[in-house]
Write a protein that holds these residues in place. Sequence first.
Motif, short mmCIF file in Angstrom:
data_model
loop_
_atom_site.label_atom_id
_atom_site.label_comp_id
_atom_site.label_asym_id
_atom_site.label_seq_id
_atom_site.Cartn_x
_atom_site.Cartn_y
_atom_site.Cartn_z
N MET A 1 43.39 37.44 55.83
CA MET A 1 43.27 37.18 54.41
C MET A 1 44.02 38.26 53.63
SD MET A 1 40.04 37.04 51.78
CE MET A 1 39.03 35.93 52.65
N LYS A 2 44.81 37.85 52.68
CA LYS A 2 45.59 38.77 51.87
C LYS A 2 44.68 39.53 50.91
CE LYS A 2 49.30 38.71 48.47
NZ LYS A 2 50.18 37.88 47.67
N LYS A 3 44.85 40.84 50.84
CA LYS A 3 44.06 41.68 49.95
C LYS A 3 44.64 41.61 48.54
CE LYS A 3 42.23 46.17 49.30
NZ LYS A 3 42.36 47.51 49.20
N ASP A 4 43.75 41.51 47.54
CA ASP A 4 44.20 41.51 46.15
C ASP A 4 44.80 42.86 45.78
OD1 ASP A 4 43.40 38.92 45.62
OD2 ASP A 4 41.42 39.52 44.89
N VAL A 5 45.93 42.81 45.10
CA VAL A 5 46.56 44.01 44.57
C VAL A 5 46.45 43.94 43.06
CG1 VAL A 5 48.71 45.33 44.38
CG2 VAL A 5 48.15 44.15 46.53
N ILE A 6 45.75 44.92 42.48
CA ILE A 6 45.55 44.97 41.03
C ILE A 6 46.49 46.04 40.48
CG2 ILE A 6 43.90 45.35 39.16
CD1 ILE A 6 43.36 42.87 40.99
N THR A 7 47.26 45.66 39.46
CA THR A 7 48.22 46.57 38.84
C THR A 7 48.15 46.45 37.33
OG1 THR A 7 49.94 44.87 38.99
CG2 THR A 7 49.86 46.51 40.78
N VAL A 58 46.65 43.36 32.90
CA VAL A 58 45.99 43.66 34.17
C VAL A 58 46.35 42.50 35.09
CG1 VAL A 58 43.79 44.03 35.35
CG2 VAL A 58 44.08 44.84 32.99
N CYS A 59 47.04 42.80 36.18
CA CYS A 59 47.54 41.73 37.05
C CYS A 59 46.91 41.77 38.42
CB CYS A 59 49.06 41.84 37.20
SG CYS A 59 49.94 41.52 35.65
N ARG A 60 46.65 40.59 38.94
CA ARG A 60 46.17 40.40 40.31
C ARG A 60 47.29 39.71 41.06
NH1 ARG A 60 43.20 35.54 41.98
NH2 ARG A 60 42.63 35.85 44.15
N ASN A 61 47.85 40.41 42.03
CA ASN A 61 48.97 39.87 42.81
C ASN A 61 50.08 39.36 41.90
OD1 ASN A 61 47.43 40.46 45.11
ND2 ASN A 61 46.48 38.43 45.07
N GLY A 62 50.34 40.11 40.82
CA GLY A 62 51.42 39.79 39.89
C GLY A 62 51.07 38.84 38.77
N LYS A 63 49.88 38.26 38.78
CA LYS A 63 49.48 37.29 37.76
C LYS A 63 48.51 37.94 36.77
CE LYS A 63 46.88 33.05 37.15
NZ LYS A 63 45.97 32.08 37.75
N PRO A 64 48.78 37.81 35.45
CA PRO A 64 47.86 38.40 34.47
C PRO A 64 46.45 37.81 34.54
CG PRO A 64 49.96 37.85 33.42
CD PRO A 64 49.96 37.22 34.80
N ILE A 65 45.48 38.72 34.64
CA ILE A 65 44.07 38.32 34.65
C ILE A 65 43.27 39.07 33.59
CG2 ILE A 65 44.09 37.70 37.10
CD1 ILE A 65 42.48 40.42 37.51
N ALA A 111 40.85 48.23 36.96
CA ALA A 111 41.67 48.44 35.76
C ALA A 111 41.34 49.79 35.12
CB ALA A 111 41.47 47.30 34.77
N MET A 112 40.05 50.15 35.07
CA MET A 112 39.66 51.45 34.53
C MET A 112 40.23 52.59 35.37
SD MET A 112 37.98 51.78 31.70
CE MET A 112 37.21 53.38 31.91
N GLU A 113 40.17 52.46 36.68
CA GLU A 113 40.74 53.48 37.56
C GLU A 113 42.22 53.66 37.27
OE1 GLU A 113 40.03 52.29 41.60
OE2 GLU A 113 37.85 52.47 41.39
N LEU A 114 42.94 52.54 37.15
CA LEU A 114 44.37 52.59 36.88
C LEU A 114 44.66 53.17 35.50
CD1 LEU A 114 45.37 49.16 38.43
CD2 LEU A 114 45.86 51.44 39.38
N ALA A 115 43.83 52.83 34.51
CA ALA A 115 44.00 53.37 33.16
C ALA A 115 43.85 54.89 33.17
CB ALA A 115 42.98 52.74 32.21
N ALA A 146 29.93 54.42 31.91
CA ALA A 146 29.07 55.53 32.36
C ALA A 146 29.38 55.87 33.82
CB ALA A 146 27.61 55.16 32.19
N SER A 147 29.72 54.87 34.63
CA SER A 147 30.02 55.13 36.04
C SER A 147 31.29 55.96 36.21
CB SER A 147 30.11 53.81 36.82
OG SER A 147 31.34 53.15 36.56
N PHE A 148 32.12 56.02 35.18
CA PHE A 148 33.32 56.84 35.19
C PHE A 148 33.11 58.19 34.51
CE2 PHE A 148 35.26 52.80 36.22
CZ PHE A 148 36.24 53.17 37.11
N GLY A 149 31.87 58.46 34.08
CA GLY A 149 31.57 59.75 33.49
C GLY A 149 31.62 59.79 31.97
#
Length: 152
Positions: A1-7, A58-65, A111-115, A146-149
């Motif tokens: 199964m292909k893993k989702d790539v979020i960018t 915010v893209c999942r495998n190149g598609k805006p989500i 998305a928050m991690e990437l931001a 809160a989970s990000f501090g």
Amino acid sequence: MKKDVITLEKITYKNYVKVLFGLNVTGKQKNFVASNLCSLAEAYVALTHGYPPYPFAVCRNGKPIGFLMIAFGWTEVEREEDDPDFIFGNYCIWRLMIDKRYQGKGYGRKAMELALDFIRTWPSGKSKYCWLSYEPENETAKNLYASFGFVE
């Protein structure tokens, strides 16, 4: 199964229509976040006033989500009476939304991690803080941030 790539992808002529008109939150969430159309209009106004906005799809495998927007700046000139000091000269996660079809899958967290990774590159210069806001009744956002501090 292909893993989702979020960018995070810059808003371009190729993706802006999908971001503006193809992404929506649930009806109950409409009071929690401005529309993507309104957000991009605000980004334009911020840019014309010297505050660099950073709007992303915010893209999942190149598609805006989803849509995410970061800002930097605000000066004392625009100070309103009740503005806290930390909003000036710091980064702000101005918007974050994930389309209703993709919620609950961890994409908002990614998305928050990437931001935050993007902000740590200091694209507009160093700052002491990164701040954000949310509607008090939005428990999901409160818990995520809160989970990000982030603290009240």
